[in-house]
Design a protein around this motif. Structure first.
Motif, PDB file in Angstrom:
ATOM      1  N   ALA A  37       0.837  -1.203   0.000  1.00  0.00           N
ATOM      2  CA  ALA A  37       0.000   0.000   0.000  1.00  0.00           C
ATOM      3  C   ALA A  37       0.871   1.253   0.000  1.00  0.00           C
ATOM      4  N   ALA A  38       1.958   1.229   0.764  1.00  0.00           N
ATOM      5  CA  ALA A  38       2.855   2.381   0.818  1.00  0.00           C
ATOM      6  C   ALA A  38       3.528   2.624  -0.532  1.00  0.00           C
ATOM      7  N   ILE A  39       3.962   1.555  -1.187  1.00  0.00           N
ATOM      8  CA  ILE A  39       4.598   1.704  -2.496  1.00  0.00           C
ATOM      9  C   ILE A  39       3.597   2.235  -3.518  1.00  0.00           C
ATOM     10  N   ALA A  40       2.373   1.692  -3.498  1.00  0.00           N
ATOM     11  CA  ALA A  40       1.338   2.173  -4.415  1.00  0.00           C
ATOM     12  C   ALA A  40       1.048   3.652  -4.175  1.00  0.00           C
ATOM     13  N   GLY A  41       0.984   4.035  -2.893  1.00  0.00           N
ATOM     14  CA  GLY A  41       0.742   5.435  -2.563  1.00  0.00           C
ATOM     15  C   GLY A  41       1.882   6.328  -3.013  1.00  0.00           C
ATOM     16  N   ALA A  42       3.122   5.852  -2.843  1.00  0.00           N
ATOM     17  CA  ALA A  42       4.284   6.647  -3.247  1.00  0.00           C
ATOM     18  C   ALA A  42       4.316   6.844  -4.761  1.00  0.00           C
ATOM     19  N   VAL A  43       3.991   5.794  -5.501  1.00  0.00           N
ATOM     20  CA  VAL A  43       3.944   5.902  -6.961  1.00  0.00           C
ATOM     21  C   VAL A  43       2.880   6.910  -7.379  1.00  0.00           C
ATOM     22  N   TYR A  44       1.729   6.849  -6.713  1.00  0.00           N
ATOM     23  CA  TYR A  44       0.655   7.799  -7.030  1.00  0.00           C
ATOM     24  C   TYR A  44       1.099   9.232  -6.734  1.00  0.00           C
ATOM     25  N   VAL A  45       1.779   9.427  -5.594  1.00  0.00           N
ATOM     26  CA  VAL A  45       2.265  10.761  -5.233  1.00  0.00           C
ATOM     27  C   VAL A  45       3.258  11.269  -6.271  1.00  0.00           C
ATOM     28  N   TYR A  46       4.122  10.367  -6.748  1.00  0.00           N
ATOM     29  CA  TYR A  46       5.099  10.771  -7.765  1.00  0.00           C
ATOM     30  C   TYR A  46       4.389  11.315  -9.008  1.00  0.00           C
ATOM     31  N   PHE A  47       3.334  10.627  -9.446  1.00  0.00           N
ATOM     32  CA  PHE A  47       2.607  11.089 -10.628  1.00  0.00           C
ATOM     33  C   PHE A  47       1.813  12.367 -10.338  1.00  0.00           C
ATOM     34  N   VAL A  48       1.404  12.537  -9.086  1.00  0.00           N
ATOM     35  CA  VAL A  48       0.750  13.793  -8.705  1.00  0.00           C
ATOM     36  C   VAL A  48       1.737  14.948  -8.832  1.00  0.00           C
ATOM     37  N   PHE A  49       2.979  14.726  -8.367  1.00  0.00           N
ATOM     38  CA  PHE A  49       4.010  15.753  -8.510  1.00  0.00           C
ATOM     39  C   PHE A  49       4.296  16.050  -9.987  1.00  0.00           C
ATOM     40  N   GLN A  50       4.358  14.997 -10.782  1.00  0.00           N
ATOM     41  CA  GLN A  50       4.580  15.184 -12.211  1.00  0.00           C
ATOM     42  C   GLN A  50       3.459  16.011 -12.828  1.00  0.00           C
ATOM     43  N   ARG A  51       2.237  15.730 -12.399  1.00  0.00           N
ATOM     44  CA  ARG A  51       1.083  16.463 -12.905  1.00  0.00           C
ATOM     45  C   ARG A  51       1.169  17.944 -12.567  1.00  0.00           C
ATOM     46  N   GLU A  52       1.701  18.233 -11.370  1.00  0.00           N
ATOM     47  CA  GLU A  52       1.809  19.611 -10.916  1.00  0.00           C
ATOM     48  C   GLU A  52       3.094  20.290 -11.391  1.00  0.00           C
ATOM     49  N   ILE A  54       6.177  19.377 -10.586  1.00  0.00           N
ATOM     50  CA  ILE A  54       7.140  19.411  -9.479  1.00  0.00           C
ATOM     51  C   ILE A  54       8.110  18.250  -9.600  1.00  0.00           C
ATOM     52  N   ASP A  55       9.399  18.561  -9.587  1.00  0.00           N
ATOM     53  CA  ASP A  55      10.428  17.521  -9.567  1.00  0.00           C
ATOM     54  C   ASP A  55      10.878  17.356  -8.121  1.00  0.00           C
ATOM     55  N   TYR A  56      10.288  16.385  -7.436  1.00  0.00           N
ATOM     56  CA  TYR A  56      10.538  16.237  -5.998  1.00  0.00           C
ATOM     57  C   TYR A  56      11.975  15.829  -5.706  1.00  0.00           C
ATOM     58  N   PHE A  57      12.659  15.255  -6.680  1.00  0.00           N
ATOM     59  CA  PHE A  57      13.988  14.725  -6.433  1.00  0.00           C
ATOM     60  C   PHE A  57      15.113  15.684  -6.813  1.00  0.00           C
ATOM     61  N   ASP A  58      14.792  16.954  -7.031  1.00  0.00           N
ATOM     62  CA  ASP A  58      15.846  17.893  -7.415  1.00  0.00           C
ATOM     63  C   ASP A  58      16.511  18.552  -6.213  1.00  0.00           C
ATOM     64  N   GLY A  59      16.049  18.221  -4.999  1.00  0.00           N
ATOM     65  CA  GLY A  59      16.676  18.757  -3.796  1.00  0.00           C
ATOM     66  C   GLY A  59      16.214  20.145  -3.427  1.00  0.00           C
ATOM     67  N   GLU A  60      15.293  20.696  -4.193  1.00  0.00           N
ATOM     68  CA  GLU A  60      14.795  22.033  -3.905  1.00  0.00           C
ATOM     69  C   GLU A  60      13.602  21.974  -2.955  1.00  0.00           C
ATOM     70  N   ARG A  61      13.418  23.058  -2.204  1.00  0.00           N
ATOM     71  CA  ARG A  61      12.262  23.153  -1.313  1.00  0.00           C
ATOM     72  C   ARG A  61      11.080  23.697  -2.122  1.00  0.00           C
ATOM     73  N   ASN A  62      10.325  22.791  -2.663  1.00  0.00           N
ATOM     74  CA  ASN A  62       9.211  23.179  -3.507  1.00  0.00           C
ATOM     75  C   ASN A  62       8.082  23.790  -2.687  1.00  0.00           C
ATOM     76  N   VAL A  63       7.361  24.707  -3.302  1.00  0.00           N
ATOM     77  CA  VAL A  63       6.207  25.338  -2.670  1.00  0.00           C
ATOM     78  C   VAL A  63       4.954  24.602  -3.130  1.00  0.00           C
ATOM     79  N   PHE A  64       4.248  24.027  -2.181  1.00  0.00           N
ATOM     80  CA  PHE A  64       3.040  23.264  -2.511  1.00  0.00           C
ATOM     81  C   PHE A  64       1.806  24.133  -2.277  1.00  0.00           C
ATOM     82  N   SER A  65       0.866  24.023  -3.184  1.00  0.00           N
ATOM     83  CA  SER A  65      -0.390  24.757  -3.041  1.00  0.00           C
ATOM     84  C   SER A  65      -1.252  24.082  -1.971  1.00  0.00           C
ATOM     85  N   PRO A  66      -2.193  24.824  -1.362  1.00  0.00           N
ATOM     86  CA  PRO A  66      -3.067  24.220  -0.342  1.00  0.00           C
ATOM     87  C   PRO A  66      -3.833  23.006  -0.859  1.00  0.00           C
ATOM     88  N   SER A  67      -4.269  23.050  -2.122  1.00  0.00           N
ATOM     89  CA  SER A  67      -5.014  21.917  -2.682  1.00  0.00           C
ATOM     90  C   SER A  67      -4.118  20.685  -2.818  1.00  0.00           C
TER      91      SER A  67
END
Length: 205
Positions: A37-52, A54-67
């Motif tokens: 379940a955790a792996i499935a959730g992580a994969v989904y989160v990765y695609f959510v970041f891609q949709r937005e 956001i490159d989560y693995f670039d080491g930057e402190r990304n700004v996330f919207s409230p939604s």
């Protein structure tokens, strides 16, 4: 013959004491399901970041919207619910097969000991969320979860402390690689749970 009976009596007494002082019906399969379940959730989160965008693995402190934050919290809660339900179902079935009670004084002590560091970590993560320190949330969840497992070891299978040690070490390492939190979280809550669950299922089935 008397010596044999004596050793059998000691073994029986030891088993009874172990059952009365430790919750020994934890199912390894529940760990496997939680990990998946955790792996499935992580994969989904990765695609959510891609949709937005956001490159989560670039080491930057990304700004996330409230939604987006709301969506990530929802995903996290869904994973937690799946893990808890699977843990209860598999453990209840195992307890039934062994003729053991799933709820007694030992279970209550286990839950209290496990919940104290876990709830503390939950409030700590909410504070990180409030202050927009998102990159620290993954390491914090690993650390507090590991501490909870180590604390709970005294009331359940002693092997669980090794999973706790691995989570703590992984959390400490991830503090030095803040841009890679999702990867560490996937390894900790996903891969380690699956490996631990399979080992425990084989060892205690």
């Amino acid at each position: 013959m008397e010596s044999k009976n004596y050793h059998e009596d000691l073994s029986h007494i030891r088993t009874m004491m172990e059952r009365s002082s430790r919750f020994i019906s934890l199912s390894g399969l529940s760990g496997v399901v939680a990990g998946l379940a955790a792996i499935a959730g992580a994969v989904y989160v990765y695609f959510v970041f891609q949709r937005e965008g956001i490159d989560y693995f670039d080491g930057e402190r990304n700004v996330f919207s409230p939604s987006l934050v709301k969506e990530l919290v929802t995903i996290g809660i869904a994973i937690l619910v799946v893990a808890i339900l699977s843990g209860y179902i598999f453990t209840a079935n195992k307890s039934k097969r062994k003729g053991l009670k799933i709820w007694d004084a030992t279970t209550r002590r286990l839950l209290v000991t496990f919940a104290i560091p876990l709830v503390t970590g939950g409030f700590f993560c909410l504070a990180l969320l409030y202050h927009h320190l998102f990159v620290l949330i993954a390491p914090a969840t690993l650390l507090f979860y590991g501490l909870a497992l180590v604390s709970a070891e005294r009331y359940t299978l002693t092997d669980i402390k090794y999973l706790g040690y691995c989570q703590i070490i992984l959390g400490l390492i991830s503090l030095f690689f803040l841009g890679w939190g999702l990867l560490f979280w996937t390894v900790g809550f996903g891969a380690l749970h699956i490996v631990y669950g399979l080992i425990m299922h084989k060892k205690y089935r």
